[in-house]
Scaffold this active site. Structure first.
Site, PDB file in Angstrom:
ATOM      1  N   LYS A  10       0.829  -1.208   0.000  1.00  0.00           N
ATOM      2  CA  LYS A  10       0.000   0.000   0.000  1.00  0.00           C
ATOM      3  C   LYS A  10       0.869   1.266   0.000  1.00  0.00           C
ATOM      4  O   LYS A  10       2.078   1.209   0.231  1.00  0.00           O
ATOM      5  CB  LYS A  10      -0.939  -0.050   1.216  1.00  0.00           C
ATOM      6  CG  LYS A  10      -1.950  -1.211   1.152  1.00  0.00           C
ATOM      7  CD  LYS A  10      -2.959  -1.145   2.307  1.00  0.00           C
ATOM      8  CE  LYS A  10      -3.954  -2.294   2.238  1.00  0.00           C
ATOM      9  NZ  LYS A  10      -5.002  -2.189   3.293  1.00  0.00           N
ATOM     10  N   TYR A  50     -12.336  -2.466  -3.642  1.00  0.00           N
ATOM     11  CA  TYR A  50     -12.826  -2.666  -2.270  1.00  0.00           C
ATOM     12  C   TYR A  50     -14.353  -2.573  -2.197  1.00  0.00           C
ATOM     13  O   TYR A  50     -14.903  -2.254  -1.145  1.00  0.00           O
ATOM     14  CB  TYR A  50     -12.182  -1.648  -1.332  1.00  0.00           C
ATOM     15  CG  TYR A  50     -10.802  -2.045  -0.827  1.00  0.00           C
ATOM     16  CD1 TYR A  50     -10.622  -3.209  -0.074  1.00  0.00           C
ATOM     17  CD2 TYR A  50      -9.686  -1.254  -1.059  1.00  0.00           C
ATOM     18  CE1 TYR A  50      -9.370  -3.573   0.413  1.00  0.00           C
ATOM     19  CE2 TYR A  50      -8.433  -1.608  -0.571  1.00  0.00           C
ATOM     20  CZ  TYR A  50      -8.284  -2.774   0.161  1.00  0.00           C
ATOM     21  OH  TYR A  50      -7.040  -3.139   0.655  1.00  0.00           O
ATOM     22  N   PHE A  58     -15.817   2.947   7.149  1.00  0.00           N
ATOM     23  CA  PHE A  58     -14.434   3.318   6.839  1.00  0.00           C
ATOM     24  C   PHE A  58     -14.145   3.361   5.345  1.00  0.00           C
ATOM     25  O   PHE A  58     -13.008   3.612   4.936  1.00  0.00           O
ATOM     26  CB  PHE A  58     -13.453   2.351   7.530  1.00  0.00           C
ATOM     27  CG  PHE A  58     -13.626   0.887   7.166  1.00  0.00           C
ATOM     28  CD1 PHE A  58     -13.145   0.386   5.971  1.00  0.00           C
ATOM     29  CD2 PHE A  58     -14.268   0.020   8.029  1.00  0.00           C
ATOM     30  CE1 PHE A  58     -13.298  -0.947   5.618  1.00  0.00           C
ATOM     31  CE2 PHE A  58     -14.431  -1.331   7.689  1.00  0.00           C
ATOM     32  CZ  PHE A  58     -13.949  -1.808   6.489  1.00  0.00           C
ATOM     33  N   ARG A  86      -1.305 -14.193   4.263  1.00  0.00           N
ATOM     34  CA  ARG A  86      -2.053 -13.572   5.372  1.00  0.00           C
ATOM     35  C   ARG A  86      -1.274 -13.719   6.681  1.00  0.00           C
ATOM     36  O   ARG A  86      -1.280 -12.807   7.512  1.00  0.00           O
ATOM     37  CB  ARG A  86      -3.440 -14.216   5.506  1.00  0.00           C
ATOM     38  CG  ARG A  86      -4.349 -14.042   4.295  1.00  0.00           C
ATOM     39  CD  ARG A  86      -4.952 -12.677   4.133  1.00  0.00           C
ATOM     40  NE  ARG A  86      -5.723 -12.241   5.258  1.00  0.00           N
ATOM     41  CZ  ARG A  86      -6.497 -11.150   5.254  1.00  0.00           C
ATOM     42  NH1 ARG A  86      -6.604 -10.409   4.156  1.00  0.00           N
ATOM     43  NH2 ARG A  86      -7.145 -10.782   6.316  1.00  0.00           N
ATOM     44  N   THR A  92      -5.174  -7.088  10.718  1.00  0.00           N
ATOM     45  CA  THR A  92      -5.547  -5.846  10.022  1.00  0.00           C
ATOM     46  C   THR A  92      -5.104  -4.609  10.803  1.00  0.00           C
ATOM     47  O   THR A  92      -4.580  -3.655  10.227  1.00  0.00           O
ATOM     48  CB  THR A  92      -7.081  -5.802   9.829  1.00  0.00           C
ATOM     49  OG1 THR A  92      -7.492  -7.020   9.205  1.00  0.00           O
ATOM     50  CG2 THR A  92      -7.498  -4.623   8.982  1.00  0.00           C
ATOM     51  N   ARG A 103       2.779  -6.138   9.096  1.00  0.00           N
ATOM     52  CA  ARG A 103       2.021  -5.012   9.662  1.00  0.00           C
ATOM     53  C   ARG A 103       2.587  -4.588  11.021  1.00  0.00           C
ATOM     54  O   ARG A 103       2.628  -3.399  11.330  1.00  0.00           O
ATOM     55  CB  ARG A 103       0.544  -5.376   9.739  1.00  0.00           C
ATOM     56  CG  ARG A 103      -0.132  -5.243   8.368  1.00  0.00           C
ATOM     57  CD  ARG A 103      -1.500  -5.859   8.346  1.00  0.00           C
ATOM     58  NE  ARG A 103      -2.275  -5.470   7.159  1.00  0.00           N
ATOM     59  CZ  ARG A 103      -3.379  -6.086   6.774  1.00  0.00           C
ATOM     60  NH1 ARG A 103      -3.837  -7.130   7.468  1.00  0.00           N
ATOM     61  NH2 ARG A 103      -4.022  -5.679   5.706  1.00  0.00           N
ATOM     62  N   ASN A 113      -2.002   0.406   6.664  1.00  0.00           N
ATOM     63  CA  ASN A 113      -1.535  -0.872   7.229  1.00  0.00           C
ATOM     64  C   ASN A 113      -0.678  -1.700   6.259  1.00  0.00           C
ATOM     65  O   ASN A 113      -0.647  -2.919   6.329  1.00  0.00           O
ATOM     66  CB  ASN A 113      -2.697  -1.669   7.826  1.00  0.00           C
ATOM     67  CG  ASN A 113      -3.720  -2.094   6.793  1.00  0.00           C
ATOM     68  OD1 ASN A 113      -3.582  -1.776   5.620  1.00  0.00           O
ATOM     69  ND2 ASN A 113      -4.740  -2.817   7.233  1.00  0.00           N
ATOM     70  N   HIS A 116      -2.059  -5.415   1.457  1.00  0.00           N
ATOM     71  CA  HIS A 116      -3.319  -6.141   1.248  1.00  0.00           C
ATOM     72  C   HIS A 116      -2.981  -7.560   0.820  1.00  0.00           C
ATOM     73  O   HIS A 116      -1.992  -7.776   0.107  1.00  0.00           O
ATOM     74  CB  HIS A 116      -4.155  -5.488   0.140  1.00  0.00           C
ATOM     75  CG  HIS A 116      -5.209  -6.411  -0.411  1.00  0.00           C
ATOM     76  ND1 HIS A 116      -6.422  -6.580   0.209  1.00  0.00           N
ATOM     77  CD2 HIS A 116      -5.194  -7.266  -1.468  1.00  0.00           C
ATOM     78  CE1 HIS A 116      -7.123  -7.503  -0.468  1.00  0.00           C
ATOM     79  NE2 HIS A 116      -6.398  -7.925  -1.492  1.00  0.00           N
ATOM     80  N   GLU A 127      -9.314 -11.005  -7.812  1.00  0.00           N
ATOM     81  CA  GLU A 127      -8.382  -9.879  -7.667  1.00  0.00           C
ATOM     82  C   GLU A 127      -7.226  -9.978  -8.668  1.00  0.00           C
ATOM     83  O   GLU A 127      -6.757  -8.956  -9.178  1.00  0.00           O
ATOM     84  CB  GLU A 127      -7.871  -9.824  -6.230  1.00  0.00           C
ATOM     85  CG  GLU A 127      -8.967  -9.413  -5.245  1.00  0.00           C
ATOM     86  CD  GLU A 127      -8.536  -9.469  -3.791  1.00  0.00           C
ATOM     87  OE1 GLU A 127      -9.381  -9.184  -2.926  1.00  0.00           O
ATOM     88  OE2 GLU A 127      -7.357  -9.790  -3.513  1.00  0.00           O
TER      89      GLU A 127
HETATM   90  P1  RTP Z   1      -6.963  -6.005   3.200  1.00  0.00           P
HETATM   91  O1  RTP Z   1      -8.277  -6.362   2.536  1.00  0.00           O
HETATM   92  O2  RTP Z   1      -6.505  -4.610   2.864  1.00  0.00           O
HETATM   93  O3  RTP Z   1      -5.923  -7.049   2.958  1.00  0.00           O
HETATM   94  O4  RTP Z   1      -7.163  -5.987   4.784  1.00  0.00           O
HETATM   95  P2  RTP Z   1      -7.889  -7.086   5.669  1.00  0.00           P
HETATM   96  O5  RTP Z   1      -8.405  -8.203   4.812  1.00  0.00           O
HETATM   97  O6  RTP Z   1      -6.955  -7.422   6.773  1.00  0.00           O
HETATM   98  O7  RTP Z   1      -9.093  -6.230   6.258  1.00  0.00           O
HETATM   99  P3  RTP Z   1     -10.542  -5.962   5.621  1.00  0.00           P
HETATM  100  O8  RTP Z   1     -11.551  -6.309   6.648  1.00  0.00           O
HETATM  101  O9  RTP Z   1     -10.672  -6.595   4.271  1.00  0.00           O
HETATM  102  O10 RTP Z   1     -10.546  -4.382   5.466  1.00  0.00           O
HETATM  103  C1  RTP Z   1      -9.939  -3.756   4.345  1.00  0.00           C
HETATM  104  C2  RTP Z   1      -9.170  -2.552   4.831  1.00  0.00           C
HETATM  105  O11 RTP Z   1     -10.086  -1.601   5.371  1.00  0.00           O
HETATM  106  C3  RTP Z   1      -9.484  -0.928   6.464  1.00  0.00           C
HETATM  107  N1  RTP Z   1     -10.307  -1.101   7.664  1.00  0.00           N
HETATM  108  N2  RTP Z   1     -10.567  -0.134   8.493  1.00  0.00           N
HETATM  109  N3  RTP Z   1     -11.533   1.397  10.686  1.00  0.00           N
HETATM  110  C4  RTP Z   1     -11.836   0.118  10.589  1.00  0.00           C
HETATM  111  O12 RTP Z   1     -12.516  -0.468  11.416  1.00  0.00           O
HETATM  112  C5  RTP Z   1     -11.323  -0.648   9.460  1.00  0.00           C
HETATM  113  N4  RTP Z   1     -11.544  -1.929   9.232  1.00  0.00           N
HETATM  114  C6  RTP Z   1     -10.892  -2.214   8.075  1.00  0.00           C
HETATM  115  C7  RTP Z   1      -8.126  -1.509   6.692  1.00  0.00           C
HETATM  116  O13 RTP Z   1      -7.152  -0.652   6.113  1.00  0.00           O
HETATM  117  C8  RTP Z   1      -8.191  -2.835   5.954  1.00  0.00           C
HETATM  118  O14 RTP Z   1      -6.917  -3.231   5.494  1.00  0.00           O
HETATM  119 MG    MG Z   2      -9.574  -7.900   3.096  1.00  0.00          MG
END
Ligand code: RTP
Ligand code: MG
Length: 140
Positions: A10, A50, A58, A86, A92, A103, A113, A116, A127
């Site tokens: 990112k 996304y 968010f 992962r 996250t 991270r 963070n 992805h 993707e």
């Molecule tokens: P990513 O998709 O980026 O790999 O991250 P992830 O699976 O670990 O998390 P995901 O639930 O898919 O969320 C995508 C991105 O959204 C942001 N986020 N912010 N403020 C919040 O509660 C919140 N929750 C998620 C994070 O930047 C996350 O990477």
């Molecule tokens: Mg995700």
């Protein structure tokens, strides 16, 4: 089982000059980089990528962050690539990420963070198609 996953370094980690360090972690874990491209996402691309989160509070912050600078997008291939990536990434929220994960070491916040990674076989396929279509990944 050998599989492929989609990874994005990112804007925060690209700005901090951590592409090489993160690639080293992928390679040391046995994940091979089989396709890569650096790009600066448009708002439309980030919103589409996304889209699953479009109803979340968010979402706007997430999209704004993802277009704040260039990202490095890659396809990783190897045994259990999706889970392995992962695991390398960590939680996250970097405050909850295990020591030694990408991270924990490089991320600033839940928004910035660092990386992805696809979360399942179906999302990985979608993707990879989104960023590379039929060509970008090196044919073999
Ligand atoms: P990513 O998709 O980026 O790999 O991250 P992830 O699976 O670990 O998390 P995901 O639930 O898919 O969320 C995508 C991105 O959204 C942001 N986020 N912010 N403020 C919040 O509660 C919140 N929750 C998620 C994070 O930047 C996350 O990477
Ligand atoms: Mg995700």
């Amino acid at each position: 089982m050998a599989e492929r996953t989609l990874s994005i370094i990112k804007p925060d980690a690209v700005a901090k000059n951590k592409i090489g360090e993160i690639y080293r972690r992928f390679e040391d874990a046995g994940l091979q980089i089989v396709g890569a491209r650096m790009m600066h996402l448009s708002r439309e691309q980030a919103e589409q990528f996304y889209a699953v989160h479009s109803e979340r509070g968010f979402f706007n912050e997430l999209v704004s962050f993802m277009i704040s600078g260039p990202v490095m997008v890659q396809v990783l291939e190897g045994e259990n690539a999706i889970t392995k990536n992962r695991d390398l990434m960590g939680a996250t929220n970097p405050a909850e990420a295990e020591a030694g994960t990408i991270r924990a070491d490089f991320a600033e916040s839940i928004d910035a963070n660092a990386v992805h990674g696809s979360d399942a076989a179906e999302t990985a396929a979608n993707e990879i198609e989104f960023f590379f279509g039929d060509d970008g990944v090196c044919p073999r």
